[in-house]
Design an enzyme around this catalytic site. Structure first.
Site, PDB file in Angstrom:
ATOM      1  N   GLU A 157      24.257-146.987 -44.163  1.00 55.14           N
ATOM      2  CA  GLU A 157      22.865-147.390 -44.314  1.00 55.14           C
ATOM      3  C   GLU A 157      22.504-147.807 -45.734  1.00 55.14           C
ATOM      4  O   GLU A 157      21.418-148.327 -45.978  1.00 55.14           O
ATOM      5  CB  GLU A 157      21.958-146.231 -43.865  1.00 55.14           C
ATOM      6  CG  GLU A 157      22.108-145.944 -42.375  1.00 55.14           C
ATOM      7  CD  GLU A 157      21.543-144.616 -41.945  1.00 55.14           C
ATOM      8  OE1 GLU A 157      21.745-143.628 -42.682  1.00 55.14           O
ATOM      9  OE2 GLU A 157      20.903-144.552 -40.887  1.00 55.14           O
ATOM     10  N   GLY A 200      24.433-149.856 -32.638  1.00 51.97           N
ATOM     11  CA  GLY A 200      23.388-148.913 -32.236  1.00 51.97           C
ATOM     12  C   GLY A 200      22.236-148.929 -33.216  1.00 51.97           C
ATOM     13  O   GLY A 200      21.087-149.035 -32.832  1.00 51.97           O
TER      14      GLY A 200
HETATM   15 MO1  MOS Z   1      21.285-144.140 -37.710  1.00 56.93          MO
HETATM   16  S1  MOS Z   1      19.300-144.675 -37.685  1.00 56.93           S
HETATM   17  O1  MOS Z   1      21.133-142.437 -37.801  1.00 56.93           O
HETATM   18  O2  MOS Z   1      22.056-144.741 -36.370  1.00 56.93           O
END
Ligand code: MOS
Length: 733
Positions: free
Chosen positions: A693, A242
């Site tokens: 991230e 995603g």
């Molecule tokens: Mo992340 S940009 O919150 O999938």
């Protein structure tokens, strides 16, 4: 439980199962095709095909549906003329489709053709004739900075921050850096295209859909269709990636729901790869000005970061690229500002590490420029500016091991072999260089609930409306429950991806594992207490080992206790720890590149990331997350560039042939990620921090800095392509 108190010693600290590099529990299902994704759900379905607007701004003046209606298999053609009224809001609140003749961006759906087969729907869609009155729009961020305004994102951080007196301190300092970096439009380019199967049962709607945050998605669907939220069920047990592109609800879900309601049959709508680029969201491009000022000692006296990004009029989401600048380095005078330019292009939204991902591409290169000017080692410059507390919030860090990451990375990478003068290390026609960067990513926690049940057979199951977008959520939740209940992992079954289960945060913002895992931790604690109480043991000291609950010499088999089954639930929500501690995960990236002295071609040779992110829940899936993030960073530095045609407001390269992401040949075998051991006593009961991230944060900057070290070319406009390298090469090279 609120996250109000520091976390004490707990059952996870044994780390018999948690932390181990276990294979994914769903790995076999995935590689054998047993994991069913949204588009693969089989029913007696009809198929919808989306028709996109071929102008960026204006008005539909006519839609000729005659030929399409006569086309074989066609059941319905949805346009603004027959679509129902829908609820409105920004893209995080509602996603109305086909609302009227106005077109607000290129590729906005103007019709959806539903037929017996996908091919019939697509063939008929090509017969649709749509006529428009075209208006002039604003498309290019760089061309329209004069339209910039201060964004107001109610749930986000303030757009501006101001500490001390930045302008004066900057002007008076002996050493100054004032540089502007640009990052391009980017697309998530996840593997699985967006798809939804909608099924109505009376006035109950079930959507099998690729979605990262089911509970939020359910709200958006309910508001859009103007039906009670209890009537909406989202199901999404497997998601093929995603990166933020499936955080919210896209047109496929709403079109499928509307068409299915009309036709009283299940309807499946999938976007083609090419459609994803305009029909769904993207990351805005940015223009970022960084100003750094120091004394000759390298201590920062003023730090400023101004960011421009764009979004559709009415949207408030901005690319928060200066967020990490508020907490990463010390300095008494500080100024950060975000400005948003309204643009008539598709909605800009979150993409992996929204903010930091592109913010660090600017800040961490500006730090390299500063180090170069000061003739200081870039690591030494960062160490000198290591803050004792969060310099803007004025609160302590929950934990911060940036310096340890830099030292460990330097040692492993051989940083001491770096020649600080650019262009000094030839290798045939290549010039070789090394660069580094800090990594920093916020560590949010979100409300989540979980239920855990011990069956009469002695097996446990866990249910929550959490998702696994490929990160390993099923696996780490299995490990947590197994560790806490003293069961082998094959006696634990985790069921996710259904809003019938307890509400959970979903996958996004690096909050998934911590939030869902903490809720499960609390549920397991409650279950342990029930079981301990039932045999008069103290839950605080009893141990759960090999299917037994043990105190001193006494061991009772769980099988004797469960009866018809015992269950407990748990929940987590952010509390005081989120306000009283500045929470980030940290890391350091090291990259070595070769730059072809004649063509400007950049090849990555080696790369290493060293990260500190609290407890690692699974060494294998964590490493995979970090490596994936680093590869994402390679793309941000060298490849990814969604090219806007500023005349017509559309993305030229809307497919994976021309929207370049790194492929295998771009990534050297010597790319690795390691975690240094750390427990964060203030983050959550798992003592973990988000890692989804962190790997991308700063990764591209390390490469850009390595390019400079290799050949002396400082490219401030990403991606760093050969043409830009050649133009920036110092003349004597
Ligand atoms: Mo992340 S940009 O919150 O999938």
């Amino acid at each position: 439980m609120d996250m109000d108190t520091p976390v004490g010693a707990n059952a996870l600290d044994a780390e018999k199962i948690v932390g181990k590099p276990l294979d994914r529990v769903d790995g076999r299902l995935k590689v054998t095709g047993g994991a069913r994704y949204a588009y693969e759900m089989q029913q007696d379905v009809l198929y919808g095909f989306v028709v996109e607007a071929s102008i960026a701004k204006g008005r539909i003046t006519a839609i000729d549906t005659y030929a399409a209606e006569q086309s074989p298999g066609v059941k319905l053609i949805l346009t603004h003329r027959n679509a129902p009224r829908q609820g409105n809001g920004n893209h995080r609140e509602a996603h109305p489709v086909l609302t009227g003749p106005l077109v607000s961006h290129y590729g906005e759906p103007v019709a959806c053709v539903i037929a017996e087969t996908f091919e019939q729907a697509r063939a008929a869609a090509l017969l649709l004739k749509v006529e428009y009155d075209r208006e002039k729009g604003h498309y290019s961020l760089a061309h329209h900075l004069d339209l910039a305004r201060i964004p107001h994102q109610p749930d986000g951080a303030p757009a501006d921050s101001e500490i001390g007196g930045f302008p004066g301190a900057y002007a008076d300092a002996p050493i100054q850096i004032d540089v502007t970096y640009r990052t391009p439009l980017q697309s998530h380019a996840m593997m699985e295209p967006h798809a939804t199967l909608a099924v109505w049962d009376g006035d109950n709607l079930t959507l099998h859909t690729a979605n990262q945050m089911l509970n939020q998605g359910r709200q958006v669907v309910a508001r859009t269709l103007d039906i009670p939220v209890e009537k909406v069920r989202l199901v999404s047990p497997f998601i093929g990636g995603g990166f933020g592109g499936k955080l919210w609800v896209n047109a496929d879900a709403i079109l499928a729901a509307i068409a299915s309601r009309y036709l009283k049959r299940p309807v499946k709508v999938a976007l083609t790869r090419q459609q994803i680029f305009h029909v769904t969201t993207h990351r805005s491009d940015t223009i970022q000005r960084i100003r750094l000022a120091t004394g000759s000692d390298g201590l920062i006296v003023a730090i400023g970061h101004d960011v421009f990004s764009g979004n559709l009029p009415g949207e408030q989401v901005y690319e928060a690229a200066a967020l990490q600048t508020r907490s990463l380095y010390a300095g008494p005078n500080r100024q950060t500002r975000h400005r948003l330019v309204p643009l008539d292009i598709p909605v800009a939204s979150s993409m992996r590490a929204p903010g930091e991902s592109v913010g660090l591409l600017a800040l961490e290169c500006a730090m390299d420029e500063l180090a170069n000017k000061l003739k200081l080692d870039p690591i030494e410059l960062r160490i000198r500016n290591e803050p004792a507390e969060d310099p803007e919030k004025r609160i302590p860090y929950s934990s911060r091991h940036l310096v340890a990451c830099m030292h460990e990375g330097a040692r492993r990478f051989g940083w001491d072999r770096r020649n600080a003068t650019p262009g000094q290390v030839p290798d045939g026609r290549w010039l070789v260089g090394m660069g580094m960067s800090a990594a920093s990513r916020g560590n949010p926690l979100r409300f989540s609930k979980a239920i855990v049940r011990l069956d009469p057979s002695g097996s446990a199951w866990v249910r929550m409306a959490m998702t696994d977008i490929g990160t390993g959520t099923y696996t780490i939740l299995t490990q947590i429950a197994a560790e806490m209940l003293g069961l082998p992992i094959d006696r634990v079954r985790v069921e996710l991806g259904d809003t019938l289960f307890p509400e959970a945060a979903g996958s996004g913002g690096s909050f998934g594992a911590a939030s869902a895992g903490s809720a499960l931790f609390e549920a397991c604690e409650a279950l342990r207490k029930k079981l301990a109480d039932s045999v008069g043991m103290d839950a605080g000291t009893a141990k759960f080992i090999d299917g037994h609950i043990v105190t001193g010499e006494r061991a009772v088999s769980l099988l004797e206790l469960v009866g018809d089954g015992v269950e407990a639930d748990g929940e987590i929500k952010p509390g005081r720890n989120n306000r009283e501690f500045s929470q980030q995960s940290y890391g350091a990236h090291f990259a070595e590149v070769g730059v072809d002295r004649d063509t400007g071609e950049v090849r990555l040779r080696r790369m290493l990331g060293v990260f500190a992110a609290g407890r690692v829940l699974n060494a294998k899936t964590a490493r995979s997350q970090a490596i994936g993030g680093m590869v994402f960073g390679v793309g941000a530095a060298l490849h990814e560039d969604l090219v806007l045609d500023p005349r017509f407001g559309y993305f030229v390269n809307h497919d994976l042939a021309e929207y370049h992401v790194p492929v295998h040949a771009d990534i050297p075998a010597s790319l690795d990620a390691v975690f240094i051991s750390e427990l964060d006593q203030h983050s959550n009961p798992l003592k973990s921090k988000g890692i989804g991230e962190l790997g991308i944060c700063g990764a591209g900057a390390a490469i850009a800095n390595a390019v400079f070290n290799a050949c002396g070319a400082r490219v401030r406009h990403y991606p760093i392509t050969l043409d830009k390298v050649l133009a920036a090469l110092p003349k004597q090279a």
